[in-house]
Motif scaffolding. Structure first.
Motif, PDB file in Angstrom:
ATOM      1  N   PRO A 291      15.253  11.870 -11.182  1.00 25.25           N
ATOM      2  CA  PRO A 291      16.296  10.735 -11.592  1.00 25.25           C
ATOM      3  C   PRO A 291      17.306  10.780 -11.426  1.00 25.25           C
ATOM      4  O   PRO A 291      17.924   9.356 -10.945  1.00 25.25           O
TER       5      PRO A 291
ATOM      6  N   ALA B 171      11.797  11.067 -19.738  1.00 25.12           N
ATOM      7  CA  ALA B 171      11.105  12.193 -18.877  1.00 25.12           C
ATOM      8  C   ALA B 171       9.904  13.197 -19.643  1.00 25.12           C
ATOM      9  O   ALA B 171       8.840  13.162 -18.922  1.00 25.12           O
TER      10      ALA B 171
ATOM     11  N   MET C  36      11.343  26.236  -7.955  1.00 20.95           N
ATOM     12  CA  MET C  36      11.961  25.272  -9.491  1.00 20.95           C
ATOM     13  C   MET C  36      12.891  24.076  -8.600  1.00 20.95           C
ATOM     14  O   MET C  36      13.334  24.469  -7.333  1.00 20.95           O
ATOM     15  N   THR C  37      12.362  22.970  -8.873  1.00 15.98           N
ATOM     16  CA  THR C  37      13.010  21.950  -8.698  1.00 15.98           C
ATOM     17  C   THR C  37      13.155  21.133  -9.595  1.00 15.98           C
ATOM     18  O   THR C  37      13.315  21.158 -10.785  1.00 15.98           O
ATOM     19  N   LEU C  38      14.273  19.759  -9.304  1.00 14.50           N
ATOM     20  CA  LEU C  38      14.528  19.045  -9.837  1.00 14.50           C
ATOM     21  C   LEU C  38      13.626  17.652 -10.401  1.00 14.50           C
ATOM     22  O   LEU C  38      14.275  16.993 -11.342  1.00 14.50           O
ATOM     23  N   ILE C  39      12.692  18.113  -9.594  1.00 11.75           N
ATOM     24  CA  ILE C  39      11.579  16.847 -10.304  1.00 11.75           C
ATOM     25  C   ILE C  39      10.429  17.280 -11.355  1.00 11.75           C
ATOM     26  O   ILE C  39      10.387  18.410 -11.963  1.00 11.75           O
ATOM     27  N   VAL C  40      10.124  15.594 -12.480  1.00 12.63           N
ATOM     28  CA  VAL C  40       8.914  15.927 -13.070  1.00 12.63           C
ATOM     29  C   VAL C  40       7.441  16.378 -12.528  1.00 12.63           C
ATOM     30  O   VAL C  40       7.714  15.027 -11.682  1.00 12.63           O
TER      31      VAL C  40
ATOM     32  N   TRP D 191       8.437  12.346 -11.516  1.00 12.35           N
ATOM     33  CA  TRP D 191       9.402  11.383 -11.445  1.00 12.35           C
ATOM     34  C   TRP D 191      10.759  12.438 -11.425  1.00 12.35           C
ATOM     35  O   TRP D 191      11.457  13.668 -11.324  1.00 12.35           O
TER      36      TRP D 191
ATOM     37  N   GLY E  74      18.118  14.163 -19.125  1.00 12.22           N
ATOM     38  CA  GLY E  74      17.763  13.430 -18.671  1.00 12.22           C
ATOM     39  C   GLY E  74      17.790  13.500 -16.411  1.00 12.22           C
ATOM     40  O   GLY E  74      16.751  12.916 -15.993  1.00 12.22           O
ATOM     41  N   LEU E  75      18.963  14.112 -16.284  1.00 14.35           N
ATOM     42  CA  LEU E  75      19.708  13.954 -14.768  1.00 14.35           C
ATOM     43  C   LEU E  75      18.642  14.788 -14.664  1.00 14.35           C
ATOM     44  O   LEU E  75      17.976  15.245 -13.400  1.00 14.35           O
ATOM     45  N   PHE E  76      18.519  16.100 -15.530  1.00 12.42           N
ATOM     46  CA  PHE E  76      17.493  17.472 -14.431  1.00 12.42           C
ATOM     47  C   PHE E  76      16.506  17.568 -15.130  1.00 12.42           C
ATOM     48  O   PHE E  76      16.011  19.064 -16.119  1.00 12.42           O
ATOM     49  N   PRO E  77      15.350  16.918 -15.676  1.00 15.18           N
ATOM     50  CA  PRO E  77      13.990  17.338 -15.957  1.00 15.18           C
ATOM     51  C   PRO E  77      13.098  18.268 -15.456  1.00 15.18           C
ATOM     52  O   PRO E  77      12.640  19.412 -16.373  1.00 15.18           O
ATOM     53  N   GLY E  78      13.859  18.419 -14.518  1.00 17.08           N
ATOM     54  CA  GLY E  78      12.373  19.909 -13.590  1.00 17.08           C
ATOM     55  C   GLY E  78      13.124  21.157 -14.676  1.00 17.08           C
ATOM     56  O   GLY E  78      12.168  21.841 -14.832  1.00 17.08           O
ATOM     57  N   LEU E  79      14.530  21.278 -14.405  1.00 17.66           N
ATOM     58  CA  LEU E  79      14.989  22.417 -14.658  1.00 17.66           C
ATOM     59  C   LEU E  79      14.412  22.620 -16.338  1.00 17.66           C
ATOM     60  O   LEU E  79      14.115  24.092 -16.671  1.00 17.66           O
TER      61      LEU E  79
ATOM     62  N   VAL F  77      11.914  21.565 -17.547  1.00 17.03           N
ATOM     63  CA  VAL F  77      11.164  21.924 -18.215  1.00 17.03           C
ATOM     64  C   VAL F  77       9.785  22.697 -17.075  1.00 17.03           C
ATOM     65  O   VAL F  77       9.752  23.395 -17.527  1.00 17.03           O
TER      66      VAL F  77
END
Lengths: 522, 116
Positions: B14, A417, B1-5, B12, A489-494, A496
């Motif tokens: 996952p 990520a 707020m999202t689960l993606i980067v 990305w 790894g599974l929730f990188p968006g959170l 970030v």
């Protein structure tokens, strides 16, 4: 609770320092009580760090002025500048605080079993807590001289801990090298601080940032500060001490050394983005940092390939990973003055580098703990002496695989990520940097395939048939890091959104940091 | 707020990757199920066969860490000779590298200042 959070920044530094001096006294009465006090105090500190993080993210920069009538009084009556010791905790400080909190707690839990047979444990935990307090101080202080003092505390306690197992000659050599390198870096940093103080009569970072002119002396100070902090974080060609020390320290201490190196990375960010900011020759300084990053990535990983000592192999991989962070930061710095480029890919590059800081601490920490678990059971770090350990040390093997995949940037783990953020943003700056990064990641995977294959696979060797899995506290410590790696790894968006972006905004938003100090006038 | 980067260029997620991975695993499992089912663990068919030669012990069979990537290291011998040489292990040399970096960085900054 509000009062506790109000004083949390100083408590986070003071509690480990206070408990450090109580530890030998409690240890004389009961070892169990000492261990309990150390763990509870660090758990309390971790709680304070997370509470402070929440407060900083919701309410903005946290200021704590020591000796003032109220914590926000940065400039005392009758003076024009901040003269007291001020802790200034913004998004990036608290982000680093989270790393130190997690890593220190894991290190202590691991040490309970790993250091059980060692003599002088009272001294061990005292030094460990001093190192933790020093590292927290480095990332929370808003004052350059305090940064130097906390760097010294971290370095001296770190050197003593590296050389702690005095029966090993290489540990003593590692401790000696660490203290020499740290002393040179610290003295040069003090010299650079002196250059700034002589011109501006200021030590506070925010106040200095408001006053700095980028004179010839400022340039000299900048070069010294960057070089010293890059040496402390293990950037090529000043990385050679790192493999000599990380590989010989007790692994729980190596994990803390990683956090201390990351604190130097923090100091580098603070110097470049907050103290000097847009006054810099941004493209030139950015490219110097990128060049060091590329060298670190390439030389780190190619040196790792030829290692047969598992801890030296991981240590060289640390050099390589530091390169990824430096490249991301360098790109962010190079475009700091270009609003369009900064918005398009600069902030993503900085976010990738910052995200990689915490990921690096987690997966390299896990890999070192695994290496320590192997040493704990079979008494060697030599990959030529290992083989088939996966038959008896199943959890340890799984943890190594997890750390290795994360470090190599394999999806869906956390390393991927952060690396993809760096790759894609850096590609828009210069595609060659991304190509080198991807190539280095592939070699990293090859490095860990070799280590995993040599240590854990193959037929069970007769001399290791009776080897058992490591004690539960060591498994627990590795499990904590493994779980966080999977979650990140599974929730990188959170991750970030919650901690990386506030840290990036804090770095890019120099004005907020300055205003928090010079804007509060009685 | 999202689960993606989001990197500003791409994104990305996952969770999508895991779903795709699970689908591939199901397909792999489907093909595996169609394979030969007569394998019995612990019998002669599970033993190592080396053209009838005696199988060496585990110590002799193990490929050691020092032997891995021998060809890679041998091919890049000149490169490795070059980068291993500065890794002397002598702390004085480490300080020299620090001084060199300070000097080179300073020269670059000052030259750029003069040219600029």
């Amino acid at each position: 609770m509000a009062t506790l959070i109000g004083h949390s920044s100083i408590l986070i530094i003071a509690v480990p320092l206070l408990i450090a001096f109580l530890t030998p006294l409690i240890g004389m009465a009961s070892k169990k009580a000492r261990n309990a006090v150390v763990i509870v105090s660090l758990a309390f500190v971790a709680f304070l760090v997370f509470a402070l993080a929440r407060d900083v993210i919701l309410n903005g920069i946290h200021i704590y002025t020591l000796g003032a009538t109220f914590p926000g009084l940065t400039i005392p009556e009758g003076t024009m500048v901040p003269v007291r010791i001020i802790l200034e905790v913004d998004g990036v400080s608290v982000f680093m605080g989270i790393i130190v909190a997690i890593v220190s707690l894991v290190a202590v839990i691991y040490s309970l079993s790993a250091m059980k047979g060692e003599t002088g444990q009272n001294r061990f935990y005292t030094l460990l807590l001093l190192m933790v307090g020093g590292t927290f101080g480095m990332v929370f202080t808003g004052d350059l001289f305090n940064l130097f003092v906390f760097l010294e505390i971290t370095s001296i306690s770190g050197a003593a801990l590296i050389a702690f197992r005095t029966r090993f000659a290489d540990s003593q050599e590692g401790g000696f090298k660490y203290i020499v390198v740290s002393a040179i870096a610290s003295l040069m940093i003090l010299f650079a601080i002196g250059l700034l103080y002589a011109q501006y009569n200021l030590l506070n970072i925010g106040a200095l940032a408001a006053a700095i002119q980028y004179t010839m002396l400022d340039r000299i100070a900048l070069v010294i500060l960057i070089s010293a902090f890059v040496m402390k974080l293990g950037g090529v060609p000043m990385h050679m001490w790192l493999s000599d020390t990380y590989s010989v320290a007790p692994v729980s201490i190596t994990v803390l050394l990683i956090a201390a190196s990351q604190a130097s990375m923090y100091a580098l960010m603070r110097i470049c983005f907050t103290l000097y900011g847009v006054t810099l020759d941004l493209a030139v300084v950015g490219w110097i940092i990128i060049a060091i990053g590329i060298l670190s990535m390439f030389i780190g990983v190619t040196m790792a390939v030829r290692q047969t000592d598992i801890t030296r192999l991981i240590a060289y991989n640390c050099v390589c990973e530091a390169g990824f962070m430096l490249v991301g930061l360098g790109v962010g710095l190079a475009v700091l003055g270009d609003v369009t480029a900064l918005r398009t890919y600069g902030t993503a590059a900085i976010s990738g580098a910052i995200f990689h800081v915490i990921n690096h601490a987690l997966f390299e920490g896990l890999l070192f703990l695994v290496a320590g678990a192997i040493f704990y059971r079979i008494g060697t770090r030599d990959l030529n002496q290992m083989g088939g350990l996966g038959h008896t040390m199943k959890f340890t093997a799984m943890f190594f695989l997890l750390g290795a995949l994360a470090s190599s940037g394999i999806p869906p783990f956390n390393g991927f990520a952060s690396k993809i953020l760096i790759y894609e943003s850096v590609y828009q700056f210069n595609p060659i940097l991304t190509i080198i990064g991807i190539f280095v990641s592939i070699i990293t995977l090859a490095v860990f395939v070799k280590a995993f294959f040599s240590a854990f696979t193959g037929a069970s060797l007769p001399k290791y048939e009776d080897i058992k899995e490591v004690p539960k506290s060591m498994i627990a410590a590795m499990t904590i890091l493994a779980v966080i790696i999977i979650i990140f790894g599974l929730f990188p968006g959170l991750v970030v959104d919650w901690i990386v972006r506030p840290a990036t905004d804090a770095l890019v938003g120099q004005t907020s940091y300055i205003n928090a100090i010079v804007g509060v006038i009685p | 707020m999202t689960l993606i980067v989001e990197s500003g260029y791409d994104f990305w997620n996952p969770i999508i990757w895991l779903i795709a991975f699970a689908v591939v695993m199901v397909i792999v499992y489907f093909f595996r199920r169609r394979g030969e089912g007569k394998y019995k663990k612990g019998e002669d068919q599970a033993q190592i066969f080396l053209c009838g030669e005696e199988v060496p012990g585990a110590e002799q069979r193990q490929v050691r860490g020092g032997n891995a990537y021998w060809g890679f290291l041998e091919t890049l011998k000149e490169y490795y000779d070059g980068i291993v040489r500065p890794h002397t292990g002598i702390v004085n040399d480490y300080v020299v590298w620090f001084i060199a970096v300070v000097a080179i960085s300073a020269i670059i900054l000052f030259v750029v200042e003069l040219v600029g």
